[in-house]
Scaffold this active site. Structure first.
Site, PDB file in Angstrom:
ATOM      1  N   THR A 108       0.824  -1.219   0.000  1.00  0.00           N
ATOM      2  CA  THR A 108       0.000   0.000   0.000  1.00  0.00           C
ATOM      3  C   THR A 108       0.855   1.264   0.000  1.00  0.00           C
ATOM      4  OG1 THR A 108      -0.015   0.157   2.395  1.00  0.00           O
ATOM      5  CG2 THR A 108      -1.752  -1.186   1.385  1.00  0.00           C
ATOM      6  N   ASP A 200      17.695   1.816  -0.222  1.00  0.00           N
ATOM      7  CA  ASP A 200      16.917   1.641   1.011  1.00  0.00           C
ATOM      8  C   ASP A 200      17.806   1.996   2.207  1.00  0.00           C
ATOM      9  OD1 ASP A 200      14.358  -0.424   2.047  1.00  0.00           O
ATOM     10  OD2 ASP A 200      15.916   0.236   3.439  1.00  0.00           O
TER      11      ASP A 200
END
Ligand code: PRP
Ligand code: URA
Length: 209
Positions: A108, A200
């Site tokens: 999401t 990341d």
């Protein structure tokens, strides 16, 4: 309206280059993030108030200035925000540290809260939220929303690298929050990673990939 400050000092630019480089390993990455955070602390605290005290130099009595007893709180967003704490504490040793655990759900892309522990006197503190990456802005917006409910004196957001989308999201949700960044990069990619970015941040700090 939020103030957006790009801390583009040559030392910060230099260190960010090596932070971005994919060949920089975790040890060096951690050291560089710490160093850049320390340099950023210098600018972020530019508005700290001062008190005047009297001291004696070897030659004479004189009035001189010291930081007034302002209470600061450093709030790293877990995990990657942890990498910025030590550098900030080097310059702000009296600050208390609170933690907010948020991760970005990979499907999401919405932030999910999993941990929170703040200084008990958060209402009296000026908070500095730390997160190396401001991508969609979801994590920072949620963290600030959460902190605002605790009524701190003030909140600032400090990130190493931001996407224009993230800055816009924070400005829209929290128009009174000042944002300090080392760089505003080009854009987000289809996975909401900052481009060119650094990859990341959590994985690079902690060697988890
Ligand atoms: C990263 C980063 C921010 C967030 C930014 O954390 O440290 O918290 O993503 O993305 P956003 O602006 O789109 O919310 P991540 O969710 O990867 O968790 P981690 O620090 O535990 O690796
Ligand atoms: N989180 C990261 O660690 N890096 C990005 O580029 C975006 C979100």
């Amino acid at each position: 309206m939020s103030k957006v400050v790009v801390l583009d000092h040559p030392l910060i630019k230099h260190k960010l280059t090596f932070i971005r480089d994919k060949n920089t390993g975790s040890k060096e990455f951690r050291e560089l993030v710490k160093e850049v955070s320390m340099l950023m602390a210098y600018e972020v605290t530019r508005d700290l108030s001062l008190d005047e005290i009297e001291i004696e130099t070897p030659l004479t009595k004189t009035k001189a200035q010291v930081i007034s007893g302002k209470k600061l709180g450093l709030i790293p967003i877990l995990r990657a925000g942890l990498g910025m704490v030590d550098g900030m504490l080097n310059l702000l040793p009296a600050a208390k540290v609170g933690h907010i655990g948020l991760y970005r759900d990979p499907d999401t892309l919405k932030p999910v809260e999993y941990y929170c522990k703040l200084p008990h006197d958060v209402k009296e503190r000026d908070l500095i939220v730390l997160d190396p990456m401001l991508a969609t802005g979801g994590s920072a917006v949620a963290a600030i929303e959460f902190l605002k409910k605790r009524n701190p004196n003030s909140i600032k957001l400090v990130c190493l690298i931001a996407a224009p989308e993230g800055i816009e999201a924070v400005e829209k949700a929290h128009p009174n929050i000042d944002i300090y960044v080392g760089s505003i990069d080009e854009r987000l990619n289809e996975d909401a990673y900052i481009v060119p970015g650094l990859g990341d941040a959590g994985d690079r700090l902690f060697g988890t990939k």
